[in-house]
Motif scaffolding. Structure first.
Motif, PDB file in Angstrom:
ATOM      1  N   PRO A  59       0.795  -1.231   0.000  1.00 40.88           N
ATOM      2  CA  PRO A  59       0.000   0.000   0.000  1.00 40.88           C
ATOM      3  C   PRO A  59       0.824   1.275   0.000  1.00 40.88           C
ATOM      4  O   PRO A  59       0.495   2.221  -0.724  1.00 40.88           O
ATOM      5  CB  PRO A  59      -0.825  -0.100   1.286  1.00 40.88           C
ATOM      6  CG  PRO A  59      -0.818  -1.527   1.660  1.00 40.88           C
ATOM      7  CD  PRO A  59       0.469  -2.082   1.143  1.00 40.88           C
ATOM      8  N   GLY A  60       1.891   1.345   0.779  1.00 36.72           N
ATOM      9  CA  GLY A  60       2.698   2.559   0.847  1.00 36.72           C
ATOM     10  C   GLY A  60       3.406   2.874  -0.464  1.00 36.72           C
ATOM     11  O   GLY A  60       3.720   4.026  -0.738  1.00 36.72           O
ATOM     12  N   ARG A  61       3.636   1.872  -1.250  1.00 35.94           N
ATOM     13  CA  ARG A  61       4.312   2.047  -2.541  1.00 35.94           C
ATOM     14  C   ARG A  61       3.306   2.147  -3.689  1.00 35.94           C
ATOM     15  O   ARG A  61       3.692   2.412  -4.821  1.00 35.94           O
ATOM     16  CB  ARG A  61       5.248   0.871  -2.811  1.00 35.94           C
ATOM     17  CG  ARG A  61       6.362   0.729  -1.797  1.00 35.94           C
ATOM     18  CD  ARG A  61       7.104  -0.594  -1.992  1.00 35.94           C
ATOM     19  NE  ARG A  61       8.059  -0.835  -0.945  1.00 35.94           N
ATOM     20  CZ  ARG A  61       9.323  -0.421  -0.966  1.00 35.94           C
ATOM     21  NH1 ARG A  61       9.780   0.237  -2.002  1.00 35.94           N
ATOM     22  NH2 ARG A  61      10.112  -0.671   0.044  1.00 35.94           N
ATOM     23  N   ARG A  62       2.030   1.845  -3.400  1.00 29.46           N
ATOM     24  CA  ARG A  62       0.968   1.795  -4.420  1.00 29.46           C
ATOM     25  C   ARG A  62       1.356   0.799  -5.522  1.00 29.46           C
ATOM     26  O   ARG A  62       1.236   1.066  -6.715  1.00 29.46           O
ATOM     27  CB  ARG A  62       0.687   3.175  -5.021  1.00 29.46           C
ATOM     28  CG  ARG A  62       0.244   4.230  -4.043  1.00 29.46           C
ATOM     29  CD  ARG A  62      -1.184   4.212  -3.662  1.00 29.46           C
ATOM     30  NE  ARG A  62      -2.103   4.412  -4.774  1.00 29.46           N
ATOM     31  CZ  ARG A  62      -3.396   4.228  -4.658  1.00 29.46           C
ATOM     32  NH1 ARG A  62      -3.918   3.858  -3.521  1.00 29.46           N
ATOM     33  NH2 ARG A  62      -4.185   4.415  -5.683  1.00 29.46           N
ATOM     34  N   LYS A  63       1.814  -0.378  -5.096  1.00 29.56           N
ATOM     35  CA  LYS A  63       2.234  -1.416  -6.031  1.00 29.56           C
ATOM     36  C   LYS A  63       1.593  -2.743  -5.629  1.00 29.56           C
ATOM     37  O   LYS A  63       1.374  -2.994  -4.437  1.00 29.56           O
ATOM     38  CB  LYS A  63       3.751  -1.552  -6.060  1.00 29.56           C
ATOM     39  CG  LYS A  63       4.429  -0.290  -6.580  1.00 29.56           C
ATOM     40  CD  LYS A  63       5.911  -0.425  -6.683  1.00 29.56           C
ATOM     41  CE  LYS A  63       6.482   0.913  -7.162  1.00 29.56           C
ATOM     42  NZ  LYS A  63       7.798   0.781  -7.725  1.00 29.56           N
ATOM     43  N   VAL A  64       1.298  -3.547  -6.643  1.00 31.19           N
ATOM     44  CA  VAL A  64       0.727  -4.875  -6.404  1.00 31.19           C
ATOM     45  C   VAL A  64       1.441  -5.891  -7.283  1.00 31.19           C
ATOM     46  O   VAL A  64       1.980  -5.549  -8.349  1.00 31.19           O
ATOM     47  CB  VAL A  64      -0.794  -4.927  -6.679  1.00 31.19           C
ATOM     48  CG1 VAL A  64      -1.546  -3.982  -5.757  1.00 31.19           C
ATOM     49  CG2 VAL A  64      -1.110  -4.624  -8.127  1.00 31.19           C
ATOM     50  N   ILE A  65       1.424  -7.137  -6.812  1.00 30.96           N
ATOM     51  CA  ILE A  65       2.020  -8.228  -7.574  1.00 30.96           C
ATOM     52  C   ILE A  65       1.016  -9.365  -7.683  1.00 30.96           C
ATOM     53  O   ILE A  65       0.413  -9.775  -6.678  1.00 30.96           O
ATOM     54  CB  ILE A  65       3.310  -8.742  -6.902  1.00 30.96           C
ATOM     55  CG1 ILE A  65       4.364  -7.638  -6.872  1.00 30.96           C
ATOM     56  CG2 ILE A  65       3.843  -9.987  -7.626  1.00 30.96           C
ATOM     57  CD1 ILE A  65       5.652  -8.016  -6.143  1.00 30.96           C
ATOM     58  N   PHE A  66       0.838  -9.842  -8.902  1.00 34.76           N
ATOM     59  CA  PHE A  66       0.072 -11.050  -9.165  1.00 34.76           C
ATOM     60  C   PHE A  66       1.069 -12.161  -9.450  1.00 34.76           C
ATOM     61  O   PHE A  66       2.042 -11.946 -10.184  1.00 34.76           O
ATOM     62  CB  PHE A  66      -0.826 -10.890 -10.402  1.00 34.76           C
ATOM     63  CG  PHE A  66      -2.007  -9.986 -10.197  1.00 34.76           C
ATOM     64  CD1 PHE A  66      -3.186 -10.477  -9.664  1.00 34.76           C
ATOM     65  CD2 PHE A  66      -1.940  -8.650 -10.549  1.00 34.76           C
ATOM     66  CE1 PHE A  66      -4.277  -9.643  -9.483  1.00 34.76           C
ATOM     67  CE2 PHE A  66      -3.022  -7.815 -10.381  1.00 34.76           C
ATOM     68  CZ  PHE A  66      -4.198  -8.313  -9.846  1.00 34.76           C
ATOM     69  N   VAL A  67       0.854 -13.344  -8.898  1.00 35.38           N
ATOM     70  CA  VAL A  67       1.672 -14.511  -9.205  1.00 35.38           C
ATOM     71  C   VAL A  67       0.755 -15.467  -9.968  1.00 35.38           C
ATOM     72  O   VAL A  67      -0.163 -16.049  -9.390  1.00 35.38           O
ATOM     73  CB  VAL A  67       2.230 -15.182  -7.933  1.00 35.38           C
ATOM     74  CG1 VAL A  67       3.124 -16.350  -8.313  1.00 35.38           C
ATOM     75  CG2 VAL A  67       2.993 -14.171  -7.091  1.00 35.38           C
ATOM     76  N   ASN A  68       0.989 -15.579 -11.280  1.00 36.79           N
ATOM     77  CA  ASN A  68       0.083 -16.321 -12.150  1.00 36.79           C
ATOM     78  C   ASN A  68       0.695 -17.614 -12.664  1.00 36.79           C
ATOM     79  O   ASN A  68       1.873 -17.655 -13.017  1.00 36.79           O
ATOM     80  CB  ASN A  68      -0.324 -15.472 -13.359  1.00 36.79           C
ATOM     81  CG  ASN A  68      -1.275 -14.357 -13.001  1.00 36.79           C
ATOM     82  OD1 ASN A  68      -1.815 -14.316 -11.896  1.00 36.79           O
ATOM     83  ND2 ASN A  68      -1.499 -13.453 -13.926  1.00 36.79           N
TER      84      ASN A  68
END
Length: 154
Positions: A59-68
């Motif tokens: 949240p603090g970086r405004r980044k998300v990761i999907f592991v697909n």
């Protein structure tokens, strides 16, 4: 080649495939945790759910990761391009819908100011390259708008 399993057996096998806490996801989580990164799981941030329920949220970086998984999300690698021969039309339609849904969710996240990284199952083979890729993504400055860095944090 015909399916060696009965429809009931195939259905039972497919029902055992998890969407959360998969081996690839756990590997990425352990790697990032060991590097000192802290994250939220499965799209949770500040009491709300993000589109697509990303596997890891920063949240603090405004980044998300999907592991697909390459097969399920129609990646362009050898595994992702494999097309089942049994019930081929069903699998083609199902995987195409997944790919379209993924693209839509990514757009929603990006339009909301989130940066998105997708880690593919095939990328897990080279842990060193994966670690470098993840750290580069997480340490990269946020997208700039109007030439100024976006300093919005939640």
């Amino acid at each position: 080649m015909a399916d060696k399993l009965s429809p009931e057996q195939r259905s039972w096998n497919m029902s055992r495939i998890r969407g959360k806490d998969t081996k690839p996801e756990l590997l990425v989580r352990r790697l990032l945790h060991a590097k000192g990164y802290r994250y939220r799981l499965h799209g949770r941030t500040g009491g709300t759910r993000l589109p697509g329920n990303p596997d890891l949220v920063f949240p603090g970086r405004r980044k998300v990761i999907f592991v697909n998984g390459c097969f399920w999300h129609f990646h362009d690698c050898r595994v992702g391009e494999h097309a089942p021969k049994a019930n081929a039309e069903f699998w083609e339609a199902k995987r195409s819908r997944t790919k379209e849904r993924d693209a839509g969710q990514r757009r929603l996240l990006e339009d909301s100011g989130w940066e998105v990284l997708t880690v593919w199952e095939c990328e897990l083979k080279d842990a060193s390259a994966l670690e470098s890729h993840l750290v580069q993504f997480l340490e990269k400055e946020p997208h700039a708008s109007n030439g100024a860095p976006d300093r919005q944090h939640s």
